[in-house]
Design an enzyme around this catalytic site. Sequence first.
Site: not given
Length: 345
Positions: A177, A209-210, A320
């Site tokens: 991710d 983005e995170e 994650h």
Amino acid sequence: MPLDLDLLKRLCETPGVPGSEERVRDLIRAEILPLCDEVKVDAMGSLLCRKDGRGEAPQKVMLLCHMDEIGFLVSHVTDEGWVHVLPVGGFDPRTLFARRVMVCTESGDLKGVMNPAGKGLHISSPEERKKVPEVHEFYVDLGLGKAAKDVVKVGDMVVMDEPFLEMGDKIVSKALDNRIACYLGIQALKSLAGKAPGAEIHVAFTCQEEVGLRGARTASHAIAPDIGIGVDTTLACDTPGVGEVDRVTKQGDGFGLHLRDSSFIADKALAGEIAALAESRGIPFQRTMLRAGGQDGAAAQQAAAGARAVGIVVGTRYIHTVCEMIHKSDLAAAEEILAAYLGGL
């Protein structure tokens, strides 16, 4: 086209947390530069790649592939050399105990270990061992003692330090991710090499983005796409202890056609087009929704006057964490549907 696992490995093992994506961006730029009519870096740090379409005013189709991985930034270094950090991205602190990390400094990358402050196993009480520390309670030990203060600065990037592995039909790595999307964006551009697509194709390798789709918002406003495709991972909770209703995707059943999360609801007609294309080509897929979370396709959908949007995602176990896991066939299906859709415009 066979999977280019060497490319995916290099993407995953290159460090790049929100706001510090430079190394990932440089790797991607070297791969795609000959494939595009324009490549530029915007003010936020996203890499914007354009391939011209046929005609005077072709529609704009935008793939959004974020470059950043969850990680940390150094917040303080004590006189004794303990490195304290703050997260950039969402961590479950239960996954952070006794982890190997890498601190990226101006003078080089340093190996370290991460642990929470407090007593160790042999000197803690049963009650103390039940406590799950907050993320900000973890620190990094570089083994340098006081010398760490001379080389590590506030703001330096810290990433998990684990290798990319192939395990049968699975791939395991930190940062799948969303280096999966970076890989898919590169491969999508390669699938168009030597071709003049009917649409103007934009592949945005976005930053931050995170921490809130930040790079995708600015890039989408600049491009103002007609169609936005968020390329990302999603959950694959097809594991013990999780009921069928909560699994989101099942590994090995194909790419995810992403229809809803907290940030967007997909365009029904566009989702139908992609589903029909996948069915006609025999590309396996599964329809996906998330209760919470978001992805860059939402930024394209809401930019300027708006866009039709959908997500193309790959189900990922243990998301994650440092042991994110995907099925090779799901990644191959995502690669195939993107090439088929862009090639048919």
